[in-house]
Design a protein around this motif. Structure first.
Motif, PDB file in Angstrom:
ATOM      1  N   UNK A 111     -53.164 -32.754  76.722  1.00 27.13           N
ATOM      2  CA  UNK A 111     -52.676 -33.981  76.906  1.00 27.13           C
ATOM      3  C   UNK A 111     -53.142 -34.358  78.455  1.00 27.13           C
ATOM      4  N   UNK A 112     -53.822 -35.445  78.586  1.00 30.67           N
ATOM      5  CA  UNK A 112     -54.462 -36.096  79.658  1.00 30.67           C
ATOM      6  C   UNK A 112     -54.988 -34.974  80.593  1.00 30.67           C
ATOM      7  N   UNK A 113     -55.931 -34.078  79.968  1.00 33.03           N
ATOM      8  CA  UNK A 113     -56.540 -32.918  80.696  1.00 33.03           C
ATOM      9  C   UNK A 113     -57.844 -33.554  81.416  1.00 33.03           C
ATOM     10  N   UNK A 173     -51.238 -35.983  71.863  1.00 38.56           N
ATOM     11  CA  UNK A 173     -50.167 -37.230  72.042  1.00 38.56           C
ATOM     12  C   UNK A 173     -50.318 -37.827  73.283  1.00 38.56           C
ATOM     13  N   UNK A 174     -51.558 -37.813  73.708  1.00 38.35           N
ATOM     14  CA  UNK A 174     -51.708 -38.526  74.957  1.00 38.35           C
ATOM     15  C   UNK A 174     -52.227 -40.058  75.054  1.00 38.35           C
ATOM     16  N   UNK A 175     -52.113 -40.611  73.638  1.00 38.89           N
ATOM     17  CA  UNK A 175     -52.711 -42.008  73.473  1.00 38.89           C
ATOM     18  C   UNK A 175     -53.949 -42.104  73.466  1.00 38.89           C
ATOM     19  N   UNK A 176     -54.832 -41.033  73.214  1.00 37.96           N
ATOM     20  CA  UNK A 176     -56.288 -41.188  73.127  1.00 37.96           C
ATOM     21  C   UNK A 176     -56.569 -40.492  71.895  1.00 37.96           C
ATOM     22  N   UNK A 177     -57.309 -40.860  70.855  1.00 35.44           N
ATOM     23  CA  UNK A 177     -57.556 -40.307  69.517  1.00 35.44           C
ATOM     24  C   UNK A 177     -58.247 -39.093  69.805  1.00 35.44           C
TER      25      UNK A 177
END
Length: 210
Positions: free
Chosen positions: A133-135, A115-119
């Motif tokens: 997420x956004x790791x 769910x971080x906006x990147x597929x």
């Protein structure tokens, strides 16, 4: 594929005096395509430097599993993924089949598992975990990659999914279904003349188990 075959054959013709040891050194762990016959496929097992005929998709799939080396998910994640077209259902339409997502632990009903906006596909292609997420970027282990180049790996902590570590780019390619395994191997194959292929000893899985 034609380009890679042409380049390889040209190199062979220019180096007729190459030794058997040097030839096997160059081809260890690679998929070879017989360009002077009917495009037959062979796999050079880096464990013993023997070649194995891949034959039909089911034969190739059995061969990959018969020669596979068990690996934990933790170690597997230290090797970057190379993505190729795969067959099968892709319920979330993110370009990753359900069976591939099963191997990664990602969702097959959401194209963005964390769910971080990147597929999921975008994150895998760029070296990020689709589960965080956004790791931070995944830290790959070059020493491990070099040690496993050319080998077939089996996920022992999952469902035994098979991967091929391409010696040319150090990435692992998902073998998926029998047809996928065969297609991946052919796409990564290297053309070879009959004369050079004859320098590599042939073996079957039955002989390997003796």
């Amino acid at each position: 594929m034609k380009k890679s075959i042409t380049l390889f054959v040209a190199a062979v013709l220019l180096l007729p005096s190459v030794t058997q040891a040097a030839l096997i050194d160059d081809l260890r762990g690679k998929i070879l395509i017989q360009v002077e016959e009917n495009g037959e496929d062979w796999y050079v097992n880096p464990a013993n430097d023997h070649r194995y005929f891949m034959g039909r998709p089911n034969h190739a799939f059995d061969l990959m599993r018969g020669l596979g080396l068990g690996v934990t998910n933790n170690d597997l994640n230290k090797i970057p993924i190379g993505l190729t077209p795969l067959s099968g259902r892709d319920d979330d339409r993110d370009g990753l089949t359900n069976i591939f997502e099963q191997s990664q632990g990602t969702s097959n009903v959401s194209d963005d598992t964390d769910g971080d906006g990147f597929t999921d596909r975008e994150e895998i292609e760029n070296g990020y975990s689709p589960l965080v997420a956004l790791g931070q970027k995944i830290v790959f282990d070059q020493k491990m990659i070099d040690r496993l180049k050319g080998k077939i790996l089996l996920q022992v902590e999952s469902f035994g999914e098979a991967w091929y570590v391409n010696p040319d780019d150090g990435k692992r390619y998902f073998l998926g279904r029998p047809a996928d395994a065969f297609a991946v191997m052919r796409n990564l194959g290297l053309g070879i003349t009959n004369a050079n292929l004859d320098e590599i000893e042939t073996e079957t899985l039955d002989q390997l188990s003796l």
